[in-house]
Write a protein that holds these residues in place. Structure first.
Motif, PDB file in Angstrom:
ATOM      1  N   SER A 373       0.798  -1.229   0.000  1.00  0.00           N
ATOM      2  CA  SER A 373       0.000   0.000   0.000  1.00  0.00           C
ATOM      3  C   SER A 373       0.828   1.276   0.000  1.00  0.00           C
ATOM      4  N   THR A 378       2.953   1.237  -4.927  1.00  0.00           N
ATOM      5  CA  THR A 378       2.105   1.783  -5.980  1.00  0.00           C
ATOM      6  C   THR A 378       2.897   1.987  -7.266  1.00  0.00           C
ATOM      7  N   ALA A 410      -5.046  -4.230  -6.825  1.00  0.00           N
ATOM      8  CA  ALA A 410      -5.424  -2.816  -6.892  1.00  0.00           C
ATOM      9  C   ALA A 410      -6.917  -2.736  -7.180  1.00  0.00           C
ATOM     10  N   GLN A 414      -7.277   2.580  -8.636  1.00  0.00           N
ATOM     11  CA  GLN A 414      -5.885   2.690  -8.194  1.00  0.00           C
ATOM     12  C   GLN A 414      -4.919   2.349  -9.331  1.00  0.00           C
TER      13      GLN A 414
END
Length: 480
Positions: A373, A378, A410, A414
């Motif tokens: 996270s 990402t 995701a 996202q």
């Protein structure tokens, strides 16, 4: 001493040969079915000092059965060259890192791991033989030591000495040389074996409706819930039990293509057989490993090694851990694509596995992106999505309609997922550009099946299962 199941079978076969002397001689090293289904990277071992290649001997018997020898100048191509081909694996050891600190060699010819025979008397002390089904133990572990020009020396955990091809007995490999004496005979180049070739132009596309399913089966996660129940009851299933449960989940109507994640290598062939049961169409189930970076004492490249599934409830080896894809048997092209992954040694290196179906003019891919996270996580998923899009676009440029998906870790808005919507790919569970539905036990949507922009989806549904912490995603896509 390790058990030698295949050796026992060979003895039985020899006895049968005595009873039936007119029968044709069996192939002493039939290609193991699980390895013939894997798109994992394979290697040849070349001795720096002599230029000869390591091969699995087909003539040694008795205490030397399965011996490794360095004696081939130019390995043959195709199946005839399998005795010279090995895969690299890593296993959990008592060390600072769970995986990657040691490697093991597995013969692509007989499917068995290479051992250093520590307890054999001279002249065979430390002799290397491919003879263990797994799981891997100390006799099968080696430490990589980087040498000049991208080569390696391999130190045996069983003997504490280095693998050497200097033995005078026709190149017999032995772990017998102390570090101070390591020279060219103890130095090996790991030469990657080329994959299946280039993607050729697709035939002209015709309209078709396909039933497509994706499922993270969670076959290698032994975590338990707070109440003590197993989160993923596929965990440690034998291949037969996994196949039975999987076929019950999909029901009487077979999908046309299946994308799978958190899968065990030795499930591929039994699943293929089950999908073909009853006289239906023939299938091809392909596997690609999720790997770890190999730890060496000097950075000389980016060597990765396959991670194993834990052994099953009967103590059997389930092969490597990774992703898989099931498509019709006509598939002639399949390829694993390594994706950008965290650089740490003890973090999984992710992959995408793609296959083609020429009569459909379809290129299908399955993948499992990295979890996490934070900002760095990402960025990793963003890079993984971009690399998968590049592969998809290359296939589209050759005339293929693309179907892809898997566990993207995701949610739809996202990074790691949103770029596929932004690029115009249509998702199974997409309505008015607002995806709905949950696909895992934490009530989030992280599992997907995408098709091309002009594809029309129908009958999309998620189906829970007590055997996995993910729901399967399945729908029908009509391709113009």
């Amino acid at each position: 001493m390790k058990s030698r199941i295949r050796g026992t079978l060979a003895v039985c076969a020899a006895l049968l040969g005595l009873l039936a002397p007119t029968a044709a001689a069996a192939d002493p090293f039939p290609e193991p079915s699980e390895l013939s289904k894997s798109a994992g990277q394979k290697f040849r071992l070349k001795v720096v000092g002599t230029g000869k290649y390591v091969t699995l001997s087909g003539t040694d018997q008795g205490a030397r059965e399965g011996a490794l020898r360095a004696r081939a100048g130019a390995p043959a191509a195709g199946k005839a060259g399998l005795p010279y081909v090995f895969t690299l694996h890593t296993s959990r050891a008592a060390s600072a890192h769970d995986y990657g600190e040691t490697i093991s060699l597995r013969s692509a010819q007989n499917g068995l791991f290479v051992t250093a025979e520590r307890d054999h008397p001279d002249p065979d002390t430390g002799m290397l033989r491919a003879r263990t089904d797994g799981p891997v133990g100390g006799w099968e572990r080696f430490t990589l030591k980087a040498r000049p020009n991208g080569a390696y020396a391999l130190k045996s955990a069983a003997t504490g000495t280095y693998l050497s091809a200097r033995d005078s007995q026709d190149g017999l490999l032995r772990a017998m040389v102390p570090e101070a004496d390591v020279k060219g005979w103890e130095t090996f180049v790991l030469e990657p074996v080329a994959g299946p070739g280039s993607l050729v132009r697709a035939p002209a596309a015709t309209p078709r409706t396909l039933d497509v399913m994706s499922w993270n089966v969670c076959a290698n996660n032994g975590a338990r819930e707070a109440d003590g129940t197993e989160r993923c009851s596929f965990y440690q299933d034998t291949p037969a039990l996994f196949t039975e449960r999987f076929m019950s989940h999909i029901g009487t109507v077979r999908p046309d293509a299946v994308l799978l994640q958190e899968f065990c290598e030795k499930y591929a062939r039994p699943l293929e057989n089950a999908l073909e049961a009853g006289g239906g169409p023939k299938w091809d189930v392909r596997f690609a490993p999720i790997e770890y970076r190999a730890e060496v004492d000097q950075a000389l490249g980016d060597l990765t090694v396959q991670k194993p599934c834990v052994q099953d409830s009967a103590g059997g080896d389930r092969g490597a851990y990774g992703v898989a894809i099931a498509v019709p048997e006509e598939n002639t092209f399949y390829e694993a694509h390594r994706l950008t992954s965290p650089a740490a040694i003890d973090v999984e290196q992710r992959t995408a596995l793609c296959a083609t179906v020429p009569s459909w003019s379809v290129h299908a891919c399955t993948t499992h992106f990295s979890p996490g996270s934070g900002t760095a996580d990402t960025a990793i998923r963003t890079a993984q999505a971009a690399e998968l899009r590049t592969e998809i676009e290359a296939a589209a440029g050759q005339g293929y309609r693309t179907i892809f998906g898997g566990d993207l870790n995701a949610t739809p808005g996202q990074p790691g997922a949103v770029s596929f919507y932004d690029a115009g790919h249509r998702e199974c569970d997409q309505s008015a550009s607002t995806p709905t539905g949950t696909t895992d036990a934490s009530t989030a949507k992280i599992d997907y099946v995408f098709g091309p922009a002009d594809g029309v989806w129908s009958a999309c549904a998620v189906k829970p299962s007590a055997h996995s912490d993910h729901h399967s995603v399945r729908g029908k896509v009509t391709l113009p």
